[in-house]
Design an enzyme around this catalytic site. Structure first.
Site, PDB file in Angstrom:
ATOM      1  N   SER A  45       0.819  -1.214   0.000  1.00 47.83           N
ATOM      2  CA  SER A  45       0.000   0.000   0.000  1.00 47.83           C
ATOM      3  C   SER A  45       0.851   1.261   0.000  1.00 47.83           C
ATOM      4  O   SER A  45       0.397   2.319  -0.431  1.00 47.83           O
ATOM      5  CB  SER A  45      -0.949   0.016   1.210  1.00 47.83           C
ATOM      6  OG  SER A  45      -0.236  -0.110   2.416  1.00 47.83           O
ATOM      7  N   GLU A  46       2.098   1.167   0.504  1.00 50.10           N
ATOM      8  CA  GLU A  46       3.006   2.313   0.484  1.00 50.10           C
ATOM      9  C   GLU A  46       4.373   1.911  -0.052  1.00 50.10           C
ATOM     10  O   GLU A  46       4.918   0.873   0.334  1.00 50.10           O
ATOM     11  CB  GLU A  46       3.207   2.922   1.883  1.00 50.10           C
ATOM     12  CG  GLU A  46       2.018   3.709   2.408  1.00 50.10           C
ATOM     13  CD  GLU A  46       1.038   2.848   3.162  1.00 50.10           C
ATOM     14  OE1 GLU A  46      -0.103   3.296   3.358  1.00 50.10           O
ATOM     15  OE2 GLU A  46       1.406   1.729   3.547  1.00 50.10           O
ATOM     16  N   THR A  47       4.899   2.729  -0.944  1.00 51.43           N
ATOM     17  CA  THR A  47       6.294   2.626  -1.373  1.00 51.43           C
ATOM     18  C   THR A  47       6.876   4.031  -1.318  1.00 51.43           C
ATOM     19  O   THR A  47       6.368   4.943  -1.979  1.00 51.43           O
ATOM     20  CB  THR A  47       6.430   2.058  -2.793  1.00 51.43           C
ATOM     21  OG1 THR A  47       5.871   0.741  -2.833  1.00 51.43           O
ATOM     22  CG2 THR A  47       7.895   1.981  -3.207  1.00 51.43           C
TER      23      THR A  47
END
Length: 255
Positions: A45-47
């Site tokens: 969901s986050e990079t």
């Protein structure tokens, strides 16, 4: 092109829990297409992509300051190291009473006939906060089946971009006393359910501080992975969120 990359689980001290995020260190600026390709490959969901602001900056040199400031697309994010975790400095957003009739169809589509005790809206974050009845317990929230697929079609106004379900902590809870529980859903941006959500707690902290009359709180996000947050409201209108972190992967990305 070889890039150092890490996967860190935030808001937990245990691997494979909390909120997983990929962190990629950049010596040089990448094209936006490269950012998107790497993020899709990581499938999280986050990079995050961290690059130097000055050529003399050094990723290897040990930071001597207790606080790091990250310049992000959403503004500055300050993080400081504590003895038992990392403290993130967030804004605090108020909530306002929301008429059930304006969002009733959305809530019913998501949670059916589940009893609702309070509904609030945060115009700053466009998040809808739905407090479930105090008659429910943590296990009910954890196992509640939430139908997120139709929500973007039901809300045609564009006002809502995230749904927070929350529940008051259970009185007399001994093993891990939490002041409140939550789950967070954002199908409007392609995220059916987020494991642990700092931005949702900028709204939850404001709401539950008023409800409980407390400035210091412990929270648990009841996703399948689960995550713990220690919350402290500050006199300057901001909120500190402290959580553990576990590094579960360290390697080199070849692109």
């Amino acid at each position: 092109m070889k890039l150092p990359i890490f996967i860190a689980d935030a808001f937990t001290a245990t691997a494979f829990r909390g909120n997983p995020a990929a962190v990629c260190l950049l010596e040089n600026i990448l094209e936006e297409d490269n950012h998107q390709q790497i993020a899709r490959e990581m499938n999280l969901s986050e990079t995050a992509f961290i690059r130097k602001l000055q050529p003399t900056d050094n990723f290897i040199q040990k930071n001597t300051n207790s606080t790091l400031t990250f310049v992000t697309l959403s503004g500055e994010l300050k993080a400081r190291k504590a003895e038992d975790g990392i403290v993130l400095d967030f804004p605090l957003y108020p909530t306002f009473p929301q008429d059930f009739h304006e969002v009733g169809d959305l809530i019913k589509a998501a949670i059916g006939d589940t009893l609702v005790q309070d509904i609030r809206y945060s115009p700053d974050t466009r998040k809808l906060l739905v407090r479930l009845s105090d008659s429910y317990d943590r296990s009910f929230l954890e196992t509640l089946k939430v139908n997120t697929e139709p929500l973007p079609r039901i809300d045609r106004t564009g006002r809502v971009k995230g749904l927070i379900l929350t529940l008051k902590g259970e009185p007399g809870e001994q093993a891990a006393p939490y002041d409140f529980y939550s789950r967070y859903f954002a199908p409007w941006v392609g995220l059916p359910e987020d494991p642990v959500t700092g931005s949702a707690h900028t709204v939850l902290s404001s709401y539950w501080s008023q409800q409980l009359g407390k400035k210091e709180m412990r929270a648990f996000q009841c996703s399948r992975r689960g995550g713990e947050l220690n919350i402290s409201l500050r006199a300057d209108g901001r909120v500190d969120m402290k959580g553990g972190v576990a590094i579960v992967l360290e390697g080199t990305l070849t692109a």
